[in-house]
Design a protein around this motif. Structure first.
Motif, short mmCIF file in Angstrom:
data_model
loop_
_atom_site.label_atom_id
_atom_site.label_comp_id
_atom_site.label_asym_id
_atom_site.label_seq_id
_atom_site.Cartn_x
_atom_site.Cartn_y
_atom_site.Cartn_z
N ILE A 137 0.78 -1.13 0.02
CA ILE A 137 -0.09 0.03 0.02
C ILE A 137 1.00 1.19 -0.11
O ILE A 137 0.61 2.22 -0.68
CB ILE A 137 -0.97 -0.11 1.33
N GLU A 138 1.94 1.38 0.73
CA GLU A 138 2.74 2.44 0.91
C GLU A 138 3.65 2.57 -0.40
O GLU A 138 4.02 3.77 -0.57
CB GLU A 138 3.52 2.56 2.10
N ARG A 139 3.76 1.58 -1.09
CA ARG A 139 4.71 1.65 -2.26
C ARG A 139 4.01 2.33 -3.26
O ARG A 139 4.82 2.37 -4.63
CB ARG A 139 5.49 0.28 -2.54
N HIS A 140 2.64 1.89 -3.57
CA HIS A 140 2.21 2.07 -4.81
C HIS A 140 0.92 3.23 -4.52
O HIS A 140 0.56 3.21 -3.49
CB HIS A 140 1.41 0.90 -5.49
N SER A 141 0.64 3.49 -5.88
CA SER A 141 -0.69 4.63 -5.85
C SER A 141 -1.88 3.91 -6.43
O SER A 141 -1.72 3.21 -7.40
CB SER A 141 -0.40 5.86 -6.86
#
Length: 73
Positions: A65-69
């Motif tokens: 979740i924190e690595r992708h938009s």
């Protein structure tokens, strides 16, 4: 869960839940009872009692979740 019961048999299996409304719903409890699965609940505000899923959610948050938009969830 019905598919899992047909495929593997849930009789005697213990399913640990937090106290979310989806797990205390009457229909869910009925279905688990009919499959002869046991349902146990963690105590309120004790994530350490469900450490495996809490760790999974932490890793999912960090690695995905924190690595992708995402446009939406």
């Amino acid at each position: 869960m019905r598919w899992l019961d047909l495929r593997f048999g849930l009789k005697g299996v213990i399913i640990r839940n937090d106290n979310g409304s989806q797990f205390i719903a009457h229909k869910v409890r009925e279905a688990l009872r009919s499959m002869e699965a046991k349902q146990e609940f963690t105590h309120v505000a004790t994530p350490e009692e469900n450490a495996y899923i809490e760790a999974f959610h932490s890793i999912e948050q960090h690695e995905l979740i924190e690595r992708h938009s995402f446009a939406s969830f």
